[in-house]
Write a protein that holds these residues in place. Structure first.
Motif, PDB file in Angstrom:
ATOM      1  N   LYS A  14       0.822  -1.210   0.000  1.00 47.17           N
ATOM      2  CA  LYS A  14       0.000   0.000   0.000  1.00 47.17           C
ATOM      3  C   LYS A  14       0.855   1.258   0.000  1.00 47.17           C
ATOM      4  O   LYS A  14       0.329   2.358  -0.072  1.00 47.17           O
ATOM      5  CB  LYS A  14      -0.923  -0.008   1.218  1.00 47.17           C
ATOM      6  N   LYS A  15       2.186   1.113   0.122  1.00 46.18           N
ATOM      7  CA  LYS A  15       3.056   2.278   0.160  1.00 46.18           C
ATOM      8  C   LYS A  15       3.183   2.890  -1.230  1.00 46.18           C
ATOM      9  O   LYS A  15       3.304   2.190  -2.222  1.00 46.18           O
ATOM     10  CB  LYS A  15       4.445   1.882   0.671  1.00 46.18           C
ATOM     11  N   SER A  16       3.197   4.206  -1.246  1.00 49.87           N
ATOM     12  CA  SER A  16       3.382   4.910  -2.510  1.00 49.87           C
ATOM     13  C   SER A  16       4.835   4.795  -2.960  1.00 49.87           C
ATOM     14  O   SER A  16       5.719   4.420  -2.175  1.00 49.87           O
ATOM     15  CB  SER A  16       3.004   6.383  -2.352  1.00 49.87           C
ATOM     16  N   LEU A  17       5.067   5.113  -4.209  1.00 49.23           N
ATOM     17  CA  LEU A  17       6.433   5.066  -4.738  1.00 49.23           C
ATOM     18  C   LEU A  17       7.340   6.026  -3.962  1.00 49.23           C
ATOM     19  O   LEU A  17       8.495   5.709  -3.677  1.00 49.23           O
ATOM     20  CB  LEU A  17       6.418   5.442  -6.226  1.00 49.23           C
ATOM     21  N   PHE A  18       6.800   7.190  -3.610  1.00 50.81           N
ATOM     22  CA  PHE A  18       7.580   8.175  -2.858  1.00 50.81           C
ATOM     23  C   PHE A  18       8.027   7.605  -1.520  1.00 50.81           C
ATOM     24  O   PHE A  18       9.196   7.720  -1.134  1.00 50.81           O
ATOM     25  CB  PHE A  18       6.742   9.433  -2.647  1.00 50.81           C
ATOM     26  N   LYS A  19       7.121   6.941  -0.813  1.00 50.13           N
ATOM     27  CA  LYS A  19       7.470   6.383   0.491  1.00 50.13           C
ATOM     28  C   LYS A  19       8.458   5.232   0.354  1.00 50.13           C
ATOM     29  O   LYS A  19       9.322   5.030   1.203  1.00 50.13           O
ATOM     30  CB  LYS A  19       6.211   5.918   1.227  1.00 50.13           C
ATOM     31  N   ARG A  20       8.332   4.455  -0.727  1.00 48.40           N
ATOM     32  CA  ARG A  20       9.272   3.363  -0.928  1.00 48.40           C
ATOM     33  C   ARG A  20      10.677   3.890  -1.210  1.00 48.40           C
ATOM     34  O   ARG A  20      11.663   3.330  -0.745  1.00 48.40           O
ATOM     35  CB  ARG A  20       8.795   2.473  -2.079  1.00 48.40           C
ATOM     36  N   ILE A  21      10.753   5.003  -1.951  1.00 49.60           N
ATOM     37  CA  ILE A  21      12.058   5.626  -2.195  1.00 49.60           C
ATOM     38  C   ILE A  21      12.625   6.162  -0.888  1.00 49.60           C
ATOM     39  O   ILE A  21      13.822   5.996  -0.595  1.00 49.60           O
ATOM     40  CB  ILE A  21      11.927   6.754  -3.240  1.00 49.60           C
TER      41      ILE A  21
END
Length: 478
Positions: A14-21
């Motif tokens: 459920k994490k956004s790409l921004f949070k994964r980065i």
């Protein structure tokens, strides 16, 4: 009939790409800079209370208050110079009525080119006796030669490594009422530093040569700023509901070690984040010139930082030998203007062009709100030079005041003892964050991959089922 379709057990992230980065950066940058952050944070914890610790263990820093007035700078310097023999005093500092006066000396380290052998360490020059007397032309020419030579030396980095004066600092602690010598303290930045200088060397350069260690610390602190920002992004609750808020703001102390460690990393990191941000941002001012200029540019609304490294100059048109009693007049004038001052330091000029410097401290162990003066050593006329640190604090503009506050913000003293306690606790948490973060990562590496669940062996025990007799319809019929 029930649907034969099986539910999909694979959980989609459920994490956004921004949070994964941000998570990726937070992990690997934290692992890369962790040990340096621990060292810098722990040494910072200790250094915050340097003055308070010294006040407790160094009783010779204090005297019994008396009704008599302090001795004049010329009197204290005369006594101290006799004790130090061929050395010449460079400053005199007066504190409160119960504090010892300090006569300071600086003995410059020998140039590498002047050493007969590279292995001869610990040798220092005698205090320079290069007064130019009564010869105007000669004085001007020698001053120009000295300034040119300094420029060359600074470029080569021989005498000033990283812009730092190399040599021995000597402080002679004296009773300001009687002139009795209470103690003599000597330290150098390199060889055999005292404990707090050793701590500071570790804090600023990891006990490496400053040219090597300071950039390493600077890069690690710069990474730490990124970690603080990414940490807040990862900490931010997905939903502001009670169960999630409790996990974000509270530590579940009765949980397992793994959970408590995770909570300590998140919760303590959040509560200390704003304080650590200011500590890190102000610390970077001493690591990178571009950061110092950029920070001033931001706080001033786009104005460049004026870094005039040339000290004010006394008039050398009519040069006479410096009379130490001139420092007495400077002190008396400053005392009249600042009767509530916590301390006054007078610098003693070594050359005809050097001014008499004066620092008036408004509060004890606080530096941002001090007033800094320069006086012509012949006429006592005040000499002004445009830098953020010159002149009176109250007359400085806002960006200059912020720049003056940089050190006190860094150590927390801008808020007094309360600020120092906050800085101490924040630095202590800072030292723990790489450790708790590493434990989280290590736990995932070791225990994160769940072992495939073993197939449950169901005991196939024969269940006795009662046999049903074949009853005929006649037997059933009544």
């Amino acid at each position: 009939m029930f649907s034969s379709s099986k539910p999909n057990n694979k959980k989609k992230s459920k994490k956004s790409l921004f949070k994964r980065i941000m998570a990726w950066l937070h992990l690997w940058l934290g692992l890369a800079s962790g040990i340096i952050v621990v060292i810098v944070s722990l040494t910072g914890c200790i250094y915050v209370f340097e003055n308070e610790i010294k006040d407790c263990i160094e009783d010779w820093r204090f005297v019994k208050p008396q009704k008599e007035a302090f001795l004049l700078p010329s009197q204290l310097v005369s006594i101290a110079d006799k004790k130090m023999k061929d050395k010449k005093a460079t400053s005199v500092t007066f504190g409160g009525k119960d504090e010892a006066a300090i006569v300071g000396y600086f003995v410059e380290k020998k140039d590498e080119s002047e050493k007969g052998d590279r292995g001869e360490k610990g040798e220092y020059k005698k205090a320079r006796k290069d007064f130019v007397k009564n010869e105007n032309a000669k004085g001007k020419s020698e001053l120009k030669a000295q300034s040119n030579e300094k420029g060359k030396e600074k470029g080569k980095g021989e005498k000033r490594k990283g812009g730092r004066r190399q040599g021995t600092f000597i402080s002679v602690y004296m009773n300001p009422y009687t002139g009795d010598i209470l103690n003599i303290k000597t330290f150098s930045r390199g060889e055999s530093p005292d404990f707090f200088r050793w701590i500071l060397n570790g804090h600023r350069a990891l006990w490496l040569p400053y040219d090597i260690g300071r950039p390493i610390v600077g890069v690690a602190v710069l990474i730490f700023v990124v970690l603080l920002i990414s940490g807040i992004v990862l900490w931010w609750p997905t939903k502001w509901i009670k169960s999630i808020i409790d996990k974000s703001f509270k530590i579940k102390w009765d949980a397992s070690f793994k959970r408590v460690n995770y909570d300590m990393h998140n919760v303590f990191g959040f509560y200390s984040c704003i304080f650590l941000f200011f500590i890190a941002v102000t610390g970077l001012v001493w690591s990178f010139g571009w950061w110092s200029k950029s920070l001033y540019w931001v706080t001033s609304g786009g104005k460049p930082l004026v870094e005039n490294r040339e000290s004010p100059k006394s008039d050398t048109t009519h040069v006479t030998a410096f009379n130490i009693t001139t420092a007495d007049k400077v002190l008396m004038n400053l005392k009249k203007e600042n009767p509530q001052a916590a301390g006054i330091m007078i610098s003693i000029p070594a050359k005809p062009a050097d001014p008499i410097g004066a620092f008036v401290y408004k509060q004890r162990h606080t530096f941002y709100n001090m007033d800094r003066y320069s006086f012509d050593q012949q006429t006592l006329k005040e000499i002004s030079i445009k830098t953020p640190f010159s002149g009176k604090y109250i007359e400085a503009n806002i960006p200059d005041k912020i720049r003056r506050m940089n050190y006190d913000i860094h150590v927390g003293s801008v808020l007094g003892l309360t600020g120092k306690i906050i800085a101490f606790l924040a630095s202590l948490i800072s030292a723990s964050l790489p450790i708790t973060g590493f434990i989280i990562w290590w736990g995932k590496q070791k225990f994160g991959k769940k072992k495939p669940a073993a197939k449950s062996k169901v005991a196939t025990k024969a269940i006795s089922v009662p046999k049903v007799k074949n009853t005929t319809e006649q037997e059933v019929a009544v």
